[in-house]
Design a protein around this motif. Structure first.
Motif, PDB file in Angstrom:
ATOM      1  N   ILE A  97       0.649  -1.478  -0.051  1.00  0.00           N
ATOM      2  CA  ILE A  97       0.108   0.143   0.018  1.00  0.00           C
ATOM      3  C   ILE A  97       0.527   1.110  -0.290  1.00  0.00           C
ATOM      4  CG2 ILE A  97      -1.590   1.330   1.329  1.00  0.00           C
ATOM      5  CD1 ILE A  97      -2.667  -1.326   2.310  1.00  0.00           C
ATOM      6  N   ASN A  98       1.684   1.493   0.605  1.00  0.00           N
ATOM      7  CA  ASN A  98       2.985   2.490   0.894  1.00  0.00           C
ATOM      8  C   ASN A  98       3.927   2.466   0.125  1.00  0.00           C
ATOM      9  OD1 ASN A  98       1.761   3.686   3.357  1.00  0.00           O
ATOM     10  ND2 ASN A  98       1.533   1.471   4.482  1.00  0.00           N
ATOM     11  N   ALA A  99       4.022   1.109  -0.666  1.00  0.00           N
ATOM     12  CA  ALA A  99       5.308   1.013  -2.215  1.00  0.00           C
ATOM     13  C   ALA A  99       5.059   2.915  -2.894  1.00  0.00           C
ATOM     14  CB  ALA A  99       5.083   0.119  -2.817  1.00  0.00           C
ATOM     15  N   ASP A 100       6.098   2.940  -3.500  1.00  0.00           N
ATOM     16  CA  ASP A 100       6.689   3.900  -4.640  1.00  0.00           C
ATOM     17  C   ASP A 100       5.872   3.156  -6.234  1.00  0.00           C
ATOM     18  OD1 ASP A 100       8.025   5.439  -2.460  1.00  0.00           O
ATOM     19  OD2 ASP A 100       9.998   4.431  -2.973  1.00  0.00           O
ATOM     20  N   GLU A 101       6.202   2.271  -6.261  1.00  0.00           N
ATOM     21  CA  GLU A 101       5.728   1.636  -7.697  1.00  0.00           C
ATOM     22  C   GLU A 101       4.903   0.279  -7.218  1.00  0.00           C
ATOM     23  OE1 GLU A 101       4.907   3.350  -9.755  1.00  0.00           O
ATOM     24  OE2 GLU A 101       6.415   4.902  -9.876  1.00  0.00           O
ATOM     25  N   VAL A 102       3.998  -0.270  -8.089  1.00  0.00           N
ATOM     26  CA  VAL A 102       3.272  -1.806  -7.987  1.00  0.00           C
ATOM     27  C   VAL A 102       3.534  -2.361  -9.230  1.00  0.00           C
ATOM     28  CG1 VAL A 102       1.304  -3.497  -6.292  1.00  0.00           C
ATOM     29  CG2 VAL A 102       2.106  -1.146  -6.052  1.00  0.00           C
ATOM     30  N   ILE A 103       3.698  -3.779  -8.730  1.00  0.00           N
ATOM     31  CA  ILE A 103       4.602  -3.907 -10.828  1.00  0.00           C
ATOM     32  C   ILE A 103       3.806  -5.726 -10.343  1.00  0.00           C
ATOM     33  CG2 ILE A 103       5.944  -4.534 -12.268  1.00  0.00           C
ATOM     34  CD1 ILE A 103       7.420  -2.453 -11.318  1.00  0.00           C
ATOM     35  N   VAL A 104       3.257  -5.950 -11.495  1.00  0.00           N
ATOM     36  CA  VAL A 104       2.599  -7.252 -11.333  1.00  0.00           C
ATOM     37  C   VAL A 104       3.200  -7.725 -12.658  1.00  0.00           C
ATOM     38  CG1 VAL A 104       0.408  -8.782 -12.324  1.00  0.00           C
ATOM     39  CG2 VAL A 104       0.496  -6.410 -10.541  1.00  0.00           C
ATOM     40  N   SER A 105       3.442  -9.162 -13.120  1.00  0.00           N
ATOM     41  CA  SER A 105       4.707  -9.277 -13.938  1.00  0.00           C
ATOM     42  C   SER A 105       3.549 -10.470 -13.870  1.00  0.00           C
ATOM     43  CB  SER A 105       6.058  -9.517 -14.294  1.00  0.00           C
ATOM     44  OG  SER A 105       6.172 -10.328 -12.880  1.00  0.00           O
ATOM     45  N   SER A 106       4.028 -11.246 -16.052  1.00  0.00           N
ATOM     46  CA  SER A 106       3.387 -12.345 -16.163  1.00  0.00           C
ATOM     47  C   SER A 106       4.390 -12.605 -17.710  1.00  0.00           C
ATOM     48  CB  SER A 106       1.589 -13.059 -15.583  1.00  0.00           C
ATOM     49  OG  SER A 106       1.215 -11.870 -16.945  1.00  0.00           O
ATOM     50  N   SER A 107       3.960 -13.725 -18.334  1.00  0.00           N
ATOM     51  CA  SER A 107       3.952 -13.850 -20.207  1.00  0.00           C
ATOM     52  C   SER A 107       3.249 -12.704 -20.621  1.00  0.00           C
ATOM     53  CB  SER A 107       4.269 -15.377 -19.993  1.00  0.00           C
ATOM     54  OG  SER A 107       5.181 -16.618 -19.609  1.00  0.00           O
ATOM     55  N   GLY A 108       2.400 -12.885 -20.134  1.00  0.00           N
ATOM     56  CA  GLY A 108       1.599 -11.637 -21.462  1.00  0.00           C
ATOM     57  C   GLY A 108       1.724 -10.290 -20.371  1.00  0.00           C
ATOM     58  N   ASP A 109       1.917 -10.069 -19.325  1.00  0.00           N
ATOM     59  CA  ASP A 109       1.536  -9.072 -19.146  1.00  0.00           C
ATOM     60  C   ASP A 109       3.080  -8.689 -18.130  1.00  0.00           C
ATOM     61  OD1 ASP A 109      -1.323  -8.988 -18.979  1.00  0.00           O
ATOM     62  OD2 ASP A 109      -0.822  -9.495 -17.028  1.00  0.00           O
ATOM     63  N   LEU A 110       4.196  -8.599 -19.300  1.00  0.00           N
ATOM     64  CA  LEU A 110       5.510  -8.242 -19.036  1.00  0.00           C
ATOM     65  C   LEU A 110       5.832  -7.500 -17.720  1.00  0.00           C
ATOM     66  CD1 LEU A 110       6.620  -8.185 -22.513  1.00  0.00           C
ATOM     67  CD2 LEU A 110       6.908 -10.028 -21.299  1.00  0.00           C
ATOM     68  N   CYS A 111       5.357  -6.263 -17.908  1.00  0.00           N
ATOM     69  CA  CYS A 111       5.767  -5.404 -16.776  1.00  0.00           C
ATOM     70  C   CYS A 111       4.513  -3.806 -16.559  1.00  0.00           C
ATOM     71  CB  CYS A 111       7.277  -4.175 -16.939  1.00  0.00           C
ATOM     72  SG  CYS A 111       7.440  -3.677 -15.242  1.00  0.00           S
ATOM     73  N   ILE A 112       4.012  -4.668 -15.657  1.00  0.00           N
ATOM     74  CA  ILE A 112       2.612  -3.670 -15.721  1.00  0.00           C
ATOM     75  C   ILE A 112       2.574  -3.127 -14.849  1.00  0.00           C
ATOM     76  CG2 ILE A 112      -0.201  -3.777 -15.728  1.00  0.00           C
ATOM     77  CD1 ILE A 112       1.624  -3.992 -18.747  1.00  0.00           C
ATOM     78  N   ARG A 113       2.738  -1.966 -14.422  1.00  0.00           N
ATOM     79  CA  ARG A 113       1.957  -0.671 -13.195  1.00  0.00           C
ATOM     80  C   ARG A 113       0.424  -1.210 -12.334  1.00  0.00           C
ATOM     81  NH1 ARG A 113       3.172   5.529 -14.246  1.00  0.00           N
ATOM     82  NH2 ARG A 113       4.614   5.278 -12.473  1.00  0.00           N
ATOM     83  N   ALA A 114       0.440  -1.204 -10.996  1.00  0.00           N
ATOM     84  CA  ALA A 114      -0.610  -0.910 -11.113  1.00  0.00           C
ATOM     85  C   ALA A 114      -0.682  -0.069  -9.729  1.00  0.00           C
ATOM     86  CB  ALA A 114      -1.024  -2.604  -9.475  1.00  0.00           C
TER      87      ALA A 114
END
Length: 281
Positions: free
Chosen positions: A231-248
């Motif tokens: 919750i308090n992170a500067d950035e939150v990143i989701v990754s998978s083979s189809g979502d290589l580097c997605i900002r949340a």
């Protein structure tokens, strides 16, 4: 072909391939899988995906009955048969022994090999994700890519019903992963990700993010982190083979991240340039 389905040497359009009722996947979900994307008929990170697939089979004592080179050659051959050149490439092996239902199995029986290939583009790199969460009550072998995905199915449906893109699993206060992605944070210029233990799937995209951090001199911490840290992170990143580097940018309806665009953009551009380079004509 628009789509391709393969089962033990036979292939056709997916809806024309028939699977025996005695395949152990129907009764027990007794199998393992892996998946990646292809562009320009080149399969992304095929060595890493095939290595993980073989490791999953080894951990469940599934006799594949073929080599890594055989599987890679077969996948590379089959992607060429599709009309589209941006594809989702999926394969699984179910434990051999197509007899009557029985919990025990013959270790010598060779696995049944399934492959499906269909058109799919990777997620737009500039898309932003909304996240929700659920308690992680799955079994303690999340590092094995098995077919038993009902908890993930329920979690992903939970995300969709809450107008979100992914569900973050947590065990108590500790974040593990998402329904079908890994999740990471950036805090004080550090990339923080849950260690690759039995609580998460060791994502190939996650591994590429770690390599990108090394190349970009971004400090890495592989350690458990809490929901509060997310919750308090500067950035939150989701990754998978189809979502290589997605900002949340949203978690449980509240804004998160978007506080360190410099670090995030460097990572994102590195990852997507790698994807383009590896799959160029």
């Amino acid at each position: 072909m628009k789509t391709l389905g393969y089962y033990n040497g036979k292939y056709d359009e997916i809806d024309k391939i028939m699977i025996p009722m005695s395949d152990r996947s129907h009764w027990f979900g007794d199998g393992v899988y892996d998946a990646t994307c292809a562009r320009n008929y080149k399969t992304m990170a095929i060595d890493e995906h095939v290595d993980r697939f073989f490791n999953s089979a080894r951990l469940l004592n599934i006799n594949l009955g073929f080599t890594k080179e055989y599987l890679k050659d077969l996948l590379n051959e089959l992607v060429q048969k599709l009309d589209d050149d941006e594809l989702f490439v999926y394969w699984q092996a179910t434990r051999g022994g197509n007899g009557l239902r029985s919990h025990n199995y013959d270790k010598e029986q060779k696995a049944n090999l399934w492959i499906t290939i269909c058109p799919e583009k990777i997620t737009d790199k500039d898309r932003e994700y909304k996240l929700t969460s659920m308690e992680d009550t799955r079994f303690l072998h999340c590092n094995i890519k098995t077919l038993n995905l009902i908890p993930s199915v329920v979690a992903y449906q939970h995300a969709k019903e809450n107008n979100c893109d992914e569900t973050v699993f947590h065990r108590g206060d500790i974040v593990t992963e998402c329904a079908h992605s890994n999740v990471h944070i950036i805090k004080d210029k550090k990339f923080i990700t849950h260690p690759a233990d039995e609580y998460i799937l060791p994502g190939i995209a996650r591994a590429h993010l770690l390599k990108a951090c090394k190349a970009l001199n971004i400090e890495v911490e592989e350690r458990p982190f809490t929901v509060d840290e997310l919750i308090n992170a500067d950035e939150v990143i989701v990754s998978s083979s189809g979502d290589l580097c997605i900002r949340a940018t949203e978690f449980e309806g509240k804004a998160v991240g978007k506080k360190d665009s410099d670090t995030f953009d460097r990572l994102k551009e590195y990852i997507y340039q790698e994807w383009l380079e590896c799959t160029k004509k």
